[in-house]
Design an enzyme around this catalytic site. Structure first.
Site, PDB file in Angstrom:
ATOM      1  N   THR A  17       0.812  -1.211   0.000  1.00 49.77           N
ATOM      2  CA  THR A  17       0.000   0.000   0.000  1.00 49.77           C
ATOM      3  C   THR A  17       0.849   1.266   0.000  1.00 49.77           C
ATOM      4  OG1 THR A  17      -1.803  -1.140   1.136  1.00 49.77           O
ATOM      5  CG2 THR A  17      -1.793   1.252   1.276  1.00 49.77           C
ATOM      6  N   SER A  59       1.267  -7.555  -0.846  1.00 50.94           N
ATOM      7  CA  SER A  59       1.862  -8.690  -0.123  1.00 50.94           C
ATOM      8  C   SER A  59       0.940  -9.897  -0.065  1.00 50.94           C
ATOM      9  CB  SER A  59       2.293  -8.270   1.285  1.00 50.94           C
ATOM     10  OG  SER A  59       1.187  -7.981   2.106  1.00 50.94           O
ATOM     11  N   THR A  92       1.136  -4.740   4.203  1.00 52.79           N
ATOM     12  CA  THR A  92       0.840  -5.114   5.585  1.00 52.79           C
ATOM     13  C   THR A  92       0.184  -6.487   5.708  1.00 52.79           C
ATOM     14  OG1 THR A  92      -1.285  -3.949   5.459  1.00 52.79           O
ATOM     15  CG2 THR A  92       0.605  -2.706   6.304  1.00 52.79           C
ATOM     16  N   ASP A  93      -0.433  -6.988   4.639  1.00 49.67           N
ATOM     17  CA  ASP A  93      -1.199  -8.236   4.748  1.00 49.67           C
ATOM     18  C   ASP A  93      -0.352  -9.392   5.244  1.00 49.67           C
ATOM     19  OD1 ASP A  93      -3.356  -6.833   3.806  1.00 49.67           O
ATOM     20  OD2 ASP A  93      -3.769  -8.166   2.117  1.00 49.67           O
TER      21      ASP A  93
END
Length: 341
Positions: A17, A59, A92-93
């Protein structure tokens, strides 16, 4: 940011992101910015940063081999004696998985700092620039040395084991429910960290392209062994149970675990609960029965990181008894004083 620092930081850009913008054609947010644009958004001037564009992905698209690619790029960056530390910008995933794999393998005192963003680069209030400034400040901090990989987000610093994404949209995206943050980075780039705990010896680096399958199977009311059996049929060499409570399942799943362990498959019991250790307490299909069937309790590691650890250990072709030893030790590393030795 303070006085000029001798040496440089290497920024490994992987997408996420922090590098994403809205694609008007697709009507979706996608990774678009190169690392140089991500760095420019932070407005840094007094710390030298070398940018390496490693990949440009969300990710949620990463594979285990992609994670190993990040690890190899870190090693290459640290081959230079002028590198003070490494920053990885990452979605961040699955940051908790990549950062944990890097932490497991990291064999250099210089820090590796992961960060990213919750708001896209073209949003009205992007958080990526401030997170990146904090990550670079942490990467050059002498106090960050000897701590392995770290995650910094919204001013909070976390050691990686046990840390996971705890919010889908809020800017403070990561937390460690059992340990909490270990430090902070101010908006002026001033770092404050707790004393560094002892680190376990790093693992060896698994080979790329190893065909190791490790699955996560959820437990829930009325669950049977169909998904567990499907994972085995697909060739899983390891399975992580996302169990309930302290790490409980049911009689049918326990019998499936017993048969799988007998056939050489490694099974780890984790839990869907936010915090607290996994322990074998309950019988009749509970955690005590799972341990009797050969499952290894994950301690304070939740399914995402338990799976990462198991994948690495299996890829290293360690025997089941060595895998159990590593899981028990590393599951306690995150701070459960009453967990397994």
């Amino acid at each position: 940011m303070g006085t000029t620092t001798t040496g440089q930081v290497t920024l490994l850009a992987t997408g996420g992101t922090i590098a994403s913008r809205t694609d008007s054609t697709a009507g979706a947010t996608v990774a678009a910015d190169a690392g140089s644009a991500v760095l420019a958004s932070a407005g840094l001037s007094d710390i030298a940063v070398e940018v390496v564009d490693l990949m440009q992905k969300g990710s949620y698209l990463l594979t285990f081999d992609d994670m190993l690619t990040v690890r190899r790029a870190i090693q290459a960056a640290l081959a230079s004696t002028t590198t003070l530390g490494v920053v990885v910008t990452h979605g961040t995933d699955t940051m908790e998985e990549t950062a944990y794999l890097v932490d497991l393998l990291h064999d250099d005192p210089r820090p590796v700092v992961f960060t990213g963003a919750q708001n896209a680069a073209d949003s009205t209030d992007p958080d990526g620039p401030s997170n990146l400034r904090a990550a670079i400040a942490l990467a050059v901090s002498p106090d960050a040395r000897g701590r392995g990989a770290l995650i910094v987000f919204d001013g909070e610093v976390h050691t990686v084991p046990g840390t996971r994404k705890t919010q889908t949209t809020r800017l403070r995206a990561f937390g460690n429910p059992d340990r909490g943050a270990v430090g902070s980075v101010s908006t002026a780039g001033v770092t404050a960290l707790e004393p560094a705990p002892a680190r376990l010896a790093p693992l060896g680096t698994p080979p790329s392209g190893a065909s190791t399958r490790v699955d996560i199977v959820a437990c829930y009311p009325g669950a049977d062994a169909a998904l567990f059996s499907a994972a085995l049929a697909a060739g899983a060499r390891g399975i992580v149970l996302e169990a309930t409570g302290l790490g409980n399942a049911n009689a049918e799943l326990c019998e499936a675990v017993r048969g799988a362990v007998r056939d050489g498959v490694v099974v780890i019991t984790s839990t869907r609960v936010h915090a607290g250790p996994v322990r074998g307490v309950y019988g009749a299909g509970g955690g005590r029965t799972l341990e009797d069937a050969g499952a290894i309790p994950s301690g304070l590691l939740r399914p995402s990181q338990a799976r990462t650890l198991l994948h690495a250990l299996l890829a290293l072709e360690l025997p089941p008894e060595d895998i159990a030893h590593h899981v028990l030790r590393r599951g306690r590393l995150t701070g459960d004083p009453s967990g397994p030795p």
